[in-house]
Design an enzyme around this catalytic site. Sequence first.
Site, short mmCIF file in Angstrom:
data_model
loop_
_atom_site.label_atom_id
_atom_site.label_comp_id
_atom_site.label_asym_id
_atom_site.label_seq_id
_atom_site.Cartn_x
_atom_site.Cartn_y
_atom_site.Cartn_z
N TYR A 118 -12.80 19.20 0.27
CA TYR A 118 -11.53 19.61 -0.35
C TYR A 118 -11.57 19.35 -1.85
O TYR A 118 -11.20 20.22 -2.65
CB TYR A 118 -10.39 18.84 0.31
N SER A 159 -4.81 20.72 -7.13
CA SER A 159 -4.51 19.50 -6.37
C SER A 159 -4.79 18.26 -7.21
O SER A 159 -5.49 18.35 -8.23
CB SER A 159 -5.41 19.49 -5.12
P1 NAP Z 1 0.18 24.14 4.91
O1 NAP Z 1 1.58 23.72 5.22
O2 NAP Z 1 -0.93 23.74 5.81
O3 NAP Z 1 0.16 25.76 4.73
C1 NAP Z 1 -1.06 26.37 4.47
C2 NAP Z 1 -0.83 27.86 4.60
O4 NAP Z 1 -2.07 28.54 4.33
C3 NAP Z 1 -0.39 28.30 5.98
O5 NAP Z 1 0.58 29.34 5.84
C4 NAP Z 1 -1.65 28.86 6.61
O6 NAP Z 1 -1.28 29.83 7.58
C5 NAP Z 1 -2.32 29.48 5.39
N1 NAP Z 1 -3.78 29.64 5.52
C6 NAP Z 1 -4.70 28.68 5.79
N2 NAP Z 1 -5.93 29.22 5.83
C7 NAP Z 1 -5.77 30.57 5.59
C8 NAP Z 1 -6.67 31.67 5.50
N3 NAP Z 1 -7.98 31.50 5.69
N4 NAP Z 1 -6.17 32.89 5.22
C9 NAP Z 1 -4.84 33.06 5.05
N5 NAP Z 1 -3.92 32.06 5.12
C10 NAP Z 1 -4.41 30.83 5.38
O7 NAP Z 1 -0.25 23.60 3.46
P2 NAP Z 1 0.61 23.23 2.16
O8 NAP Z 1 0.81 21.76 2.14
O9 NAP Z 1 1.77 24.14 2.06
O10 NAP Z 1 -0.47 23.57 1.03
C11 NAP Z 1 -0.51 24.85 0.45
C12 NAP Z 1 -1.54 24.78 -0.68
O11 NAP Z 1 -1.21 23.70 -1.56
C13 NAP Z 1 -2.96 24.49 -0.19
O12 NAP Z 1 -3.88 25.18 -1.02
C14 NAP Z 1 -3.11 22.99 -0.42
O13 NAP Z 1 -4.47 22.61 -0.59
C15 NAP Z 1 -2.33 22.82 -1.69
N6 NAP Z 1 -1.83 21.48 -1.96
C16 NAP Z 1 -1.06 20.83 -1.04
C17 NAP Z 1 -0.55 19.56 -1.38
C18 NAP Z 1 0.30 18.77 -0.44
O14 NAP Z 1 0.48 17.56 -0.70
N7 NAP Z 1 0.84 19.35 0.62
C19 NAP Z 1 -0.82 19.01 -2.63
C20 NAP Z 1 -1.64 19.71 -3.52
C21 NAP Z 1 -2.12 20.96 -3.17
P3 NAP Z 1 -2.29 30.17 8.83
O15 NAP Z 1 -2.83 28.86 9.33
O16 NAP Z 1 -1.42 30.89 9.82
O17 NAP Z 1 -3.33 31.04 8.25
C1 GCO Z 2 -5.08 13.99 1.07
C2 GCO Z 2 -3.97 14.96 0.81
C3 GCO Z 2 -4.09 15.53 -0.59
C4 GCO Z 2 -3.00 16.54 -0.81
C5 GCO Z 2 -3.07 17.12 -2.17
C6 GCO Z 2 -2.90 16.11 -3.25
O1 GCO Z 2 -5.57 13.92 2.21
O2 GCO Z 2 -5.41 13.26 0.11
O3 GCO Z 2 -3.96 15.98 1.78
O4 GCO Z 2 -5.33 16.10 -0.78
O5 GCO Z 2 -3.08 17.58 0.09
O6 GCO Z 2 -4.17 17.93 -2.36
O7 GCO Z 2 -2.69 16.79 -4.46
#
Ligand code: NAP
Ligand code: GCO
Length: 268
Positions: A162, A149
């Site tokens: 986080y 992230s």
């Molecule tokens: P999301 O839409 O909230 O999806 C998260 C997924 O993880 C869901 O399928 C959820 O399904 C599953 N999950 C959560 N807790 C779990 C557990 N304990 N065991 C198994 N599955 C679990 O999030 P996203 O935005 O796609 O993010 C995915 C990853 O990318 C995360 O690690 C997040 O920190 C990272 N990330 C996101 C962003 C962003 O801007 N969106 C940026 C950087 C990094 P269930 O709730 O059904 O378990």
């Molecule tokens: C926040 C966001 C970010 C993104 C991501 C950025 O609240 O700042 O959720 O943390 O999820 O991790 O890379």
Amino acid sequence: MNYLNLFSLKGKNAWITGGAYGIGFEIGKAYALAGADHIIFNCRTEKNLQVGLENYRKAGIENVSGFICDVTDEKAVASLVEKIHAEIGPIHILVNNAGIIKRIPMHEMTRAQFQQVIDIDLVGPYIASAAVVPEMMERREGKIINICSMMSELGRETVSAYAAAKGGLKMLTRNICSEYGGYNIQCNGLGPGYIATQQTAPLREKQPDGSRHPFDAFICAKTPAGRWLNPDELGGAAVFLASKASDAVNGQILYVDGGILAYIGKQP
Ligand code: NAP
Ligand code: GCO
């Protein structure tokens, strides 16, 4: 030889934790389009399992299996890995994608809330990686990709747990590289910027008066392209890190952030 074959995932099975929707689903879709034999995903609820299966079906991807498994439950993870090995085959690629965020000022956060984020976002990747590495060691081949992230590098208000988890995930990535690189296992991080998914939806919601969320404007000012990224824009980097093309890349975090980490931000 067609040089692009280096990026093919033909013959590979990939397990994407939390791959029912969002970033994980888009990575699974990219892997299928890159030729992967089988896509495996898990989540915590039957409802999201069905959402995930429907998402892959709608994308025309049939070689997919979904399971209910909480990544913080080591017994459940161990039996899932056993089931995958018995029913599908080796896990060539593991993407530690499952994650949550809680946006609460640190001094108002309970220990349990802090712990839950650490358990899912950092302990979960350890549990899944430790469960798949023995088979990868035997085969002397494997790819582990940890979804890091911006918070692996930067902090901001309300995301202490986080940021601690994602900073730790960066170092877990480097340590898996160090400990298992000799078995031809590559462990790298993929660091998305700000991606338009359910997880960030609260940061883009219109205000009660219909105006733009201040955080939405803030992130667009911090991104050179002036926009949020889409989850499918991570697919190319994810395929690269899962393919032969990255066999000499290990312990790196590949940021797909539209330039946020390089940019001081647009002058208001
Ligand atoms: P999301 O839409 O909230 O999806 C998260 C997924 O993880 C869901 O399928 C959820 O399904 C599953 N999950 C959560 N807790 C779990 C557990 N304990 N065991 C198994 N599955 C679990 O999030 P996203 O935005 O796609 O993010 C995915 C990853 O990318 C995360 O690690 C997040 O920190 C990272 N990330 C996101 C962003 C962003 O801007 N969106 C940026 C950087 C990094 P269930 O709730 O059904 O378990
Ligand atoms: C926040 C966001 C970010 C993104 C991501 C950025 O609240 O700042 O959720 O943390 O999820 O991790 O890379």
